[in-house]
Write a protein that holds these residues in place. Structure first.
Motif, PDB file in Angstrom:
ATOM      1  N   ASP A 178       0.819  -1.218   0.000  1.00 23.61           N
ATOM      2  CA  ASP A 178       0.000   0.000   0.000  1.00 23.61           C
ATOM      3  C   ASP A 178       0.853   1.268   0.000  1.00 23.61           C
ATOM      4  N   THR A 220      -4.499   3.718  -1.116  1.00 19.59           N
ATOM      5  CA  THR A 220      -5.467   2.630  -1.210  1.00 19.59           C
ATOM      6  C   THR A 220      -6.756   3.178  -1.818  1.00 19.59           C
ATOM      7  N   PRO A 221      -6.790   3.361  -3.132  1.00 26.20           N
ATOM      8  CA  PRO A 221      -7.944   4.003  -3.776  1.00 26.20           C
ATOM      9  C   PRO A 221      -9.268   3.302  -3.540  1.00 26.20           C
ATOM     10  N   GLU A 222      -9.248   1.993  -3.319  1.00 24.17           N
ATOM     11  CA  GLU A 222     -10.498   1.279  -3.077  1.00 24.17           C
ATOM     12  C   GLU A 222     -10.993   1.471  -1.646  1.00 24.17           C
ATOM     13  N   GLU A 223     -10.108   1.895  -0.764  1.00 27.17           N
ATOM     14  CA  GLU A 223     -10.460   2.201   0.631  1.00 27.17           C
ATOM     15  C   GLU A 223      -9.638   3.419   1.043  1.00 27.17           C
ATOM     16  N   PRO A 224     -10.003   4.606   0.562  1.00 27.59           N
ATOM     17  CA  PRO A 224      -9.160   5.800   0.662  1.00 27.59           C
ATOM     18  C   PRO A 224      -8.652   6.138   2.063  1.00 27.59           C
ATOM     19  N   LYS A 249      -8.113   4.125   4.649  1.00 27.59           N
ATOM     20  CA  LYS A 249      -7.667   2.921   5.351  1.00 27.59           C
ATOM     21  C   LYS A 249      -6.637   3.242   6.433  1.00 27.59           C
ATOM     22  N   GLY A 271      -7.830   9.150  -2.588  1.00 28.41           N
ATOM     23  CA  GLY A 271      -8.235   8.021  -3.420  1.00 28.41           C
ATOM     24  C   GLY A 271      -8.471   8.381  -4.867  1.00 28.41           C
ATOM     25  N   THR A 281      -3.636   9.968  -8.493  1.00 28.11           N
ATOM     26  CA  THR A 281      -2.656   8.985  -8.945  1.00 28.11           C
ATOM     27  C   THR A 281      -1.322   9.719  -8.988  1.00 28.11           C
TER      28      THR A 281
END
Length: 270
Positions: free
Chosen positions: A30, A49-53, A55, A75, A78
């Motif tokens: 990560d 962690t773009p799917e769980e900004p 985290k 998230g 890039t």
């Protein structure tokens, strides 16, 4: 996103290194890079962690609960987007992004004008051009990628108008931005952001300070080629020491680029 909170646990010391990030990437996938404001407490890994900004809002690098969390990239961002937004807590013990709030004093900006952000793609240097107090719902957080030159220029103009002071720096279209965001003020929704613009010239100065003077010209050449080839995911450079002569060895995965591999010698040694 990051609030003012009291630190209740001893933070893990961050060691200065040669910025070999490979061990960090191997320890935790990560991790996307390292953020540093020289001569401040801002000197930490950055998570993505773009799917769980969020985290790592309350987790440390090892994924364990931590009230201070660890800095993380938005998230929606890039590494190649127009505006890298990095969040970190404003800790009362002076860790994480606490020093970011010191930028409310222009004298502090004069002493700490640059932000370093290093990823697998290399080191980037950003010059701080605006310091703004805002709410966590501010439209600035929606600017990760600008749709046009006009949108970029309008956003820059508006954020500079809201800055606590004038730095005299005017970002130009296509120059990447970085935004460091932390909690500031009495309201849980209040934030302070420090915004920088990438400085290619300053980056080259940093590079020259890290190598021997006789290596500088060839290092610039190698580094610039490396930046372009990394973006294309086609090649990368490694450093080898052979009988005390530092050589740059181009490893290519596409034979059409350079075949056979080419050696770059230290200036003055052939």
């Amino acid at each position: 996103m990051a609030d003012n909170v009291e630190q209740t646990e001893t933070p893990q010391e961050q060691k200065q290194s040669s910025r070999n990030l490979t061990p960090l990437f191997e320890a935790n996938g990560d991790c996307i890079g390292w953020i540093c404001i020289p001569n401040t407490a801002v000197n930490y890994p950055v998570m993505f962690t773009p799917e769980e900004p969020q985290k790592y809002l309350r987790k440390n690098f090892e994924g364990e609960y931590s009230v201070s969390g660890i800095p993380f990239l938005d998230g929606a961002s890039t590494p190649e987007c127009d505006n890298l937004i990095v969040y970190g807590h404003n800790m009362k013990n002076g860790t994480m992004f606490s020093d970011v709030t010191q930028y409310r004093d222009k004298a502090y900006w004069e002493e700490h004008p640059y932000i370093e952000f290093e990823t697998a793609g290399g080191l980037r240097i950003y010059q701080v051009f605006a310091v703004v107090c805002l709410k966590k719902t501010d439209e600035w957080y929606g600017f990760s990628c600008f749709e046009s030159k006009e949108q970029y220029q309008k956003a820059i103009s508006e954020i500079k108008d809201r800055s606590l002071y004038d730095t005299g720096i005017e970002p130009q279209f296509k120059e990447q931005l970085i935004t460091l965001s932390t909690g500031f003020g009495d309201s849980k929704d209040s934030r302070m952001v420090v915004i920088g613009v990438e400085q290619e010239l300053k980056r080259n100065i940093y590079i020259s300070e890290r190598v021997k003077p006789m290596n500088e010209q060839i290092y610039y050449l190698v580094d610039n080629i490396n930046r372009q080839s990394t973006k294309a995911n086609k090649s990368h450079f490694c450093i080898f020491t052979i009988t005390n002569i530092v050589r740059k060895f181009l490893i290519t995965t596409v034979s059409a680029i350079i075949s056979p591999p080419t050696y770059f010698h230290e200036a003055g040694n052939g």
